[in-house]
Design an enzyme around this catalytic site. Structure first.
Site, PDB file in Angstrom:
ATOM      1  N   ASP A 158      -1.741 -48.486 -36.163  1.00 17.89           N
ATOM      2  CA  ASP A 158      -2.815 -48.589 -35.194  1.00 17.89           C
ATOM      3  C   ASP A 158      -3.720 -47.181 -35.735  1.00 17.89           C
ATOM      4  OD1 ASP A 158      -3.783 -49.559 -32.197  1.00 17.89           O
ATOM      5  OD2 ASP A 158      -4.572 -47.716 -33.009  1.00 17.89           O
ATOM      6  N   ASP A 201      -4.917 -44.942 -32.823  1.00 21.26           N
ATOM      7  CA  ASP A 201      -3.635 -44.253 -32.413  1.00 21.26           C
ATOM      8  C   ASP A 201      -3.381 -42.780 -33.286  1.00 21.26           C
ATOM      9  OD1 ASP A 201      -3.231 -45.333 -29.834  1.00 21.26           O
ATOM     10  OD2 ASP A 201      -1.745 -46.767 -30.706  1.00 21.26           O
ATOM     11  N   THR A 215      -5.088 -62.417 -26.531  1.00 23.05           N
ATOM     12  CA  THR A 215      -5.849 -63.456 -27.279  1.00 23.05           C
ATOM     13  C   THR A 215      -6.567 -63.084 -28.471  1.00 23.05           C
ATOM     14  OG1 THR A 215      -7.951 -62.959 -26.214  1.00 23.05           O
ATOM     15  CG2 THR A 215      -6.802 -64.559 -24.941  1.00 23.05           C
ATOM     16  N   ARG A 236      -9.800 -55.028 -28.047  1.00 22.98           N
ATOM     17  CA  ARG A 236      -9.202 -56.382 -28.300  1.00 22.98           C
ATOM     18  C   ARG A 236      -8.173 -56.688 -27.271  1.00 22.98           C
ATOM     19  NH1 ARG A 236      -5.435 -57.152 -33.779  1.00 22.98           N
ATOM     20  NH2 ARG A 236      -4.374 -55.272 -33.069  1.00 22.98           N
TER      21      ARG A 236
HETATM   22  N1  URA Z   1      -6.335 -52.206 -36.032  1.00 28.12           N
HETATM   23  C1  URA Z   1      -5.341 -51.340 -36.384  1.00 28.12           C
HETATM   24  O1  URA Z   1      -5.678 -50.204 -36.047  1.00 28.12           O
HETATM   25  N2  URA Z   1      -4.455 -51.726 -37.073  1.00 28.12           N
HETATM   26  C2  URA Z   1      -4.169 -52.849 -37.870  1.00 28.12           C
HETATM   27  O2  URA Z   1      -3.243 -53.010 -38.637  1.00 28.12           O
HETATM   28  C3  URA Z   1      -5.101 -54.063 -37.322  1.00 28.12           C
HETATM   29  C4  URA Z   1      -5.999 -53.609 -36.428  1.00 28.12           C
END
Ligand code: URA
Length: 210
Positions: free
Chosen positions: A201, A204, A109, A105
């Site tokens: 995330d 992560d 953007t 991602r």
């Molecule tokens: N990707 C993630 O890992 N967490 C989110 O909240 C949104 C996209």
């Protein structure tokens, strides 16, 4: 709007998800919970697989026993966080074929950029289950499904842990034929595209990269 969405309300799924959301949950525990939850979600996503029968012999008699019909299904992990869901689902369906879609991602953007694509042959003859823990903006999920359809997939389901209303809407507009199975429909996205209340995330947290 939510007629193509299934929320798995099973108590074990909801309990495990709450533990995963807690910010103090360690990487090891997060990963273990994800593995367990993905097996429960896999149970739901495969609920209506077509069946046939096979003549077998038990120690007692011969019988026509129910077995899965058709070609082995394809699990497609949307990298990298998809791999966390993939492991658990594969434990339940060890003979599944596996593909990978690499999208990252762009943080500015929020649009997906492709860097890897490899899927099993005969995609049009298989049930294809795309896995990604977070359906957030829906941009990368829609792009991944676009790629799977270009590779011939016709029967696709999308399996995630959390979904945001924005992502569900975007998926429905772009791919109304793709049912979504999730553990929770959360409240919203924040201004940088993270799911709220969410769990942060997912990549992560499962790989310990932050
Ligand atoms: N990707 C993630 O890992 N967490 C989110 O909240 C949104 C996209």
């Amino acid at each position: 709007m939510y007629d193509h969405l299934t929320i798995v309300n099973h108590p074990l799924v909801q309990h495990k998800l709450s533990l995963m959301r807690e910010k103090e949950t360690s990487t090891a525990v997060f990963r273990q919970l994800l593995r367990e939850i993905s097996q429960l979600l896999a149970y739901e996503v495969t609920r209506e697989l077509p069946m046939t029968t096979k003549n077998i012999e038990t120690p007692m008699v011969k019988m026509d026993a129910p077995v899965l019909a058709g070609k082995k299904l394809a699990l497609v992990s949307i990298l990298r966080a998809g791999n966390g869901l993939l492991d658990g689902v594969l434990e339940l369906i060890p003979s599944a074929r596996v593909g990978f879609v690499g999208l990252y991602r762009d943080e500015k953007t929020l649009k997906p950029v492709q860097y890897y694509f490899k899927v099993p042959e005969a995609m049009g003859d298989r049930l294809v289950i795309a896995v990604d823990p977070m359906l957030a903006t829906g941009n990368s999920s829609v792009a991944a499904i676009d790629l799977l359809k270009s590779a011939g997939a016709k029967n696709i389901r999308f399996l995630c842990l959390l979904a945001a209303p924005e992502g569900v809407k975007r998926m429905k507009e772009a791919h109304p034929d793709v049912p979504i199975i999730t553990a929770s429909l959360d409240e919203k996205l924040n201004e940088v595209g993270y799911i709220v209340p969410g769990l942060g995330d997912a990549g992560d947290r499962m790989f310990g990269t932050k």
